[in-house]
Each structure stands twice: as structure tokens, then as C-alpha cells.
Design a protein around this motif. Structure first.
Motif, PDB file in Angstrom:
ATOM      1  N   THR A 195       0.831  -1.195   0.000  1.00  0.00           N
ATOM      2  CA  THR A 195       0.000   0.000   0.000  1.00  0.00           C
ATOM      3  C   THR A 195       0.870   1.250   0.000  1.00  0.00           C
ATOM      4  OG1 THR A 195      -0.172   0.033   2.406  1.00  0.00           O
ATOM      5  CG2 THR A 195      -1.881  -1.158   1.202  1.00  0.00           C
ATOM      6  N   VAL A 196       2.156   1.097   0.217  1.00  0.00           N
ATOM      7  CA  VAL A 196       3.031   2.270   0.198  1.00  0.00           C
ATOM      8  C   VAL A 196       3.730   2.357  -1.151  1.00  0.00           C
ATOM      9  CG1 VAL A 196       3.390   2.304   2.698  1.00  0.00           C
ATOM     10  CG2 VAL A 196       5.005   1.086   1.274  1.00  0.00           C
ATOM     11  N   LYS A 197       3.779   3.568  -1.664  1.00  0.00           N
ATOM     12  CA  LYS A 197       4.451   3.801  -2.949  1.00  0.00           C
ATOM     13  C   LYS A 197       5.199   5.124  -2.846  1.00  0.00           C
ATOM     14  CE  LYS A 197       1.795   0.871  -5.825  1.00  0.00           C
ATOM     15  NZ  LYS A 197       2.016  -0.285  -5.040  1.00  0.00           N
ATOM     16  N   ILE A 198       6.378   5.164  -3.449  1.00  0.00           N
ATOM     17  CA  ILE A 198       7.158   6.402  -3.439  1.00  0.00           C
ATOM     18  C   ILE A 198       6.329   7.505  -4.086  1.00  0.00           C
ATOM     19  CG2 ILE A 198       9.208   7.537  -4.394  1.00  0.00           C
ATOM     20  CD1 ILE A 198      10.746   5.000  -3.777  1.00  0.00           C
ATOM     21  N   GLY A 199       6.311   8.662  -3.416  1.00  0.00           N
ATOM     22  CA  GLY A 199       5.538   9.796  -3.905  1.00  0.00           C
ATOM     23  C   GLY A 199       4.119   9.843  -3.386  1.00  0.00           C
ATOM     24  N   LYS A 200       3.696   8.821  -2.647  1.00  0.00           N
ATOM     25  CA  LYS A 200       2.336   8.760  -2.097  1.00  0.00           C
ATOM     26  C   LYS A 200       2.385   8.841  -0.572  1.00  0.00           C
ATOM     27  CE  LYS A 200       0.364   7.918  -6.092  1.00  0.00           C
ATOM     28  NZ  LYS A 200      -0.398   8.935  -6.761  1.00  0.00           N
ATOM     29  N   ARG A 201       1.272   9.293   0.008  1.00  0.00           N
ATOM     30  CA  ARG A 201       1.165   9.387   1.466  1.00  0.00           C
ATOM     31  C   ARG A 201       1.092   7.981   2.063  1.00  0.00           C
ATOM     32  NH1 ARG A 201      -0.051  13.655   4.415  1.00  0.00           N
ATOM     33  NH2 ARG A 201      -0.916  14.767   2.637  1.00  0.00           N
ATOM     34  N   VAL A 202       1.807   7.773   3.166  1.00  0.00           N
ATOM     35  CA  VAL A 202       1.745   6.485   3.855  1.00  0.00           C
ATOM     36  C   VAL A 202       0.473   6.448   4.700  1.00  0.00           C
ATOM     37  CG1 VAL A 202       4.258   6.201   3.879  1.00  0.00           C
ATOM     38  CG2 VAL A 202       3.118   7.223   5.847  1.00  0.00           C
ATOM     39  N   PRO A 203      -0.059   5.251   4.956  1.00  0.00           N
ATOM     40  CA  PRO A 203      -1.272   5.160   5.767  1.00  0.00           C
ATOM     41  C   PRO A 203      -1.024   5.659   7.188  1.00  0.00           C
ATOM     42  CG  PRO A 203      -0.513   2.963   5.091  1.00  0.00           C
ATOM     43  CD  PRO A 203       0.418   3.964   4.488  1.00  0.00           C
ATOM     44  N   ASN A 204      -2.070   6.159   7.819  1.00  0.00           N
ATOM     45  CA  ASN A 204      -1.945   6.639   9.193  1.00  0.00           C
ATOM     46  C   ASN A 204      -2.085   5.462  10.149  1.00  0.00           C
ATOM     47  OD1 ASN A 204      -1.683   8.270  11.413  1.00  0.00           O
ATOM     48  ND2 ASN A 204      -3.885   8.532  11.592  1.00  0.00           N
ATOM     49  N   LEU A 205      -0.993   4.761  10.335  1.00  0.00           N
ATOM     50  CA  LEU A 205      -0.972   3.596  11.208  1.00  0.00           C
ATOM     51  C   LEU A 205      -0.766   4.028  12.651  1.00  0.00           C
ATOM     52  CD1 LEU A 205       1.431   1.503   8.989  1.00  0.00           C
ATOM     53  CD2 LEU A 205      -1.045   1.244   9.142  1.00  0.00           C
ATOM     54  N   SER A 206      -1.152   3.160  13.574  1.00  0.00           N
ATOM     55  CA  SER A 206      -0.801   3.365  14.972  1.00  0.00           C
ATOM     56  C   SER A 206      -0.435   2.011  15.547  1.00  0.00           C
ATOM     57  CB  SER A 206      -1.949   4.009  15.750  1.00  0.00           C
ATOM     58  OG  SER A 206      -3.086   3.190  15.738  1.00  0.00           O
ATOM     59  N   GLY A 207       0.378   2.037  16.589  1.00  0.00           N
ATOM     60  CA  GLY A 207       0.813   0.776  17.182  1.00  0.00           C
ATOM     61  C   GLY A 207       1.378   0.979  18.569  1.00  0.00           C
ATOM     62  N   LYS A 208       1.544  -0.129  19.278  1.00  0.00           N
ATOM     63  CA  LYS A 208       2.094  -0.121  20.636  1.00  0.00           C
ATOM     64  C   LYS A 208       3.608   0.006  20.587  1.00  0.00           C
ATOM     65  CE  LYS A 208      -1.383  -0.883  23.485  1.00  0.00           C
ATOM     66  NZ  LYS A 208      -1.705  -0.018  24.600  1.00  0.00           N
ATOM     67  N   THR A 209       4.125   0.892  21.420  1.00  0.00           N
ATOM     68  CA  THR A 209       5.571   1.081  21.506  1.00  0.00           C
ATOM     69  C   THR A 209       6.148   0.186  22.598  1.00  0.00           C
ATOM     70  OG1 THR A 209       5.519   2.789  23.211  1.00  0.00           O
ATOM     71  CG2 THR A 209       5.262   3.517  20.899  1.00  0.00           C
ATOM     72  N   ASP A 210       7.460   0.194  22.691  1.00  0.00           N
ATOM     73  CA  ASP A 210       8.154  -0.578  23.717  1.00  0.00           C
ATOM     74  C   ASP A 210       7.776  -0.138  25.128  1.00  0.00           C
ATOM     75  OD1 ASP A 210      10.444   1.535  24.497  1.00  0.00           O
ATOM     76  OD2 ASP A 210      10.162   1.500  22.332  1.00  0.00           O
ATOM     77  N   SER A 211       7.233   1.073  25.285  1.00  0.00           N
ATOM     78  CA  SER A 211       6.805   1.539  26.609  1.00  0.00           C
ATOM     79  C   SER A 211       5.303   1.310  26.822  1.00  0.00           C
ATOM     80  CB  SER A 211       7.168   3.015  26.808  1.00  0.00           C
ATOM     81  OG  SER A 211       6.560   3.792  25.796  1.00  0.00           O
ATOM     82  N   ASP A 212       4.689   0.514  25.949  1.00  0.00           N
ATOM     83  CA  ASP A 212       3.278   0.130  26.019  1.00  0.00           C
ATOM     84  C   ASP A 212       2.334   1.331  25.883  1.00  0.00           C
ATOM     85  OD1 ASP A 212       1.365  -1.862  26.004  1.00  0.00           O
ATOM     86  OD2 ASP A 212       1.108  -1.840  28.182  1.00  0.00           O
ATOM     87  N   THR A 213       2.774   2.338  25.127  1.00  0.00           N
ATOM     88  CA  THR A 213       1.893   3.448  24.777  1.00  0.00           C
ATOM     89  C   THR A 213       1.557   3.311  23.289  1.00  0.00           C
ATOM     90  OG1 THR A 213       3.763   4.880  24.244  1.00  0.00           O
ATOM     91  CG2 THR A 213       2.908   5.001  26.499  1.00  0.00           C
ATOM     92  N   THR A 214       0.511   3.980  22.861  1.00  0.00           N
ATOM     93  CA  THR A 214       0.133   3.919  21.449  1.00  0.00           C
ATOM     94  C   THR A 214       0.721   5.122  20.722  1.00  0.00           C
ATOM     95  OG1 THR A 214      -1.904   2.741  21.962  1.00  0.00           O
ATOM     96  CG2 THR A 214      -1.819   3.865  19.841  1.00  0.00           C
TER      97      THR A 214
END
Length: 158
Positions: free
Chosen positions: A6-25
Motif C-alpha cells: 500500500t506504500v508507494k514512493i511519492g504517495k502518502r503512507v497510511p496513518n498507522l498506529s501501534g504499541k511502543t516498547d513503553s506500552d503506549t500507542t
């Protein structure tokens, strides 16, 4: 995982979110207005992954001078990431992509062969995203030696 990326050079990347190593989003949109390096790696605490993380760590201050954040992503757990980050003294966050949302969005899970056995795994890959969220460069099937420096060189050329 034969989905097309879904990622292509010149295009916007999706607005992903995820858990970090400190257990925050962490949401990617919170990092807009900064350059962003997202690097995907197979596993915490393995030789190549430790070297790659250390290379990005050692160049971190130079990335920051260019208003650039770094994120490491693998399928390891939050707890594994927390141990790895602490042991390696990493100054950047690690994303625990246990459900493979980020990996699928960036199309980094492919068949690999290890000791003659086939399995699906993360193919070491790095992505450079500009302050507007547009993908500017990508490196796939990365070889670790010199890679972090090459990403920094590309950033400074942008």
C-alpha cells in the motif's frame, strides 16, 4: 502475503498506529512535520538486528539535526522490545507489530529460507517519509553494513 504494497514512493503512507516498547500507542500522524525513518527488522536481540539498531542509535543525533525521528518495527512483543531497547540503549521507539498491520501496509513479510526451511518472515526494509507523510525513499532486502549511513545520506540530500 501476496498483497501488493500500500506504500508507494511519492504517495502518502497510511496513518498507522501501534504499541511502543513503553506500552503506549503511537500514531504516525503525531510525527507529521518531521522526517521519519521506519525500519523493519526480523527479531529483537539477533546479531544482524542488534547491529542495525546500534548503527541507527550511533547516528541518531545526526538524524535529529535534520528534524528526523526513527522507529524500529518488528513482530516482537512490547516486553521483548522494552528489554531490547534498554539493553541496546536505543534513543528511539520500537513498535510491536504483533498483528502485522504495519508489516502488511509496507509489504515486508515474504517467504524466506533459513537452514533449508521455508517460512514467512520480515524482510529487512527501511522507509524514509517526509514531513507531509509522503514516502520519499525505500530500501528493501537491506544488508546491514553501512545501511544506516546510507539512509542518513539520502535524508541530507532531500
Amino acid at each position: 502475503m501476496s498483497e501488493t504494497s500500500t506504500v508507494k514512493i511519492g504517495k502518502r503512507v497510511p496513518n498507522l498506529s501501534g504499541k511502543t516498547d513503553s506500552d503506549t500507542t503511537l500514531a504516525l500522524k503525531s510525527l507529521r512535520e518531521k522526517w521519519l525513518v521506519i525500519y523493519f527488522y526480523p527479531r529483537d536481540a539477533t546479531p544482524g538486528c542488534t547491529t542495525e539498531a546500534g548503527d541507527f542509535r550511533d547516528l541518531h543525533s545526526r538524524f535529529r539535526k535534520h528534524n528526523c525521528e526513527i522507529l524500529g518495527v518488528s513482530r516482537d512483543s512490547v516486553a521483548s522490545h522494552a528489554r531490547f531497547r534498554a539493553k541496546q540503549e536505543l534513543p528511539f521507539q520500537l513498535i510491536a507489530d504483533v498483528d502485522e498491520t504495519w508489516c502488511k501496509a509496507f509489504d515486508v513479510i515474504h517467504e524466506k529460507v533459513l537452514y533449508g526451511k521455508r517460512h514467512l518472515g520480515i524482510v529487512r526494509s527501511t522507509f524514509l517519509i517526509d514531513p507531509q507523510g509522503i514516502l520519499r525513499a525505500e530500501w528493501r532486502k537491506v544488508k546491514v553494513p553501512g545501511h544506516a549511513a546510507a539512509v542518513l545520506e539520502q535524508l541530507t540530500a532531500e
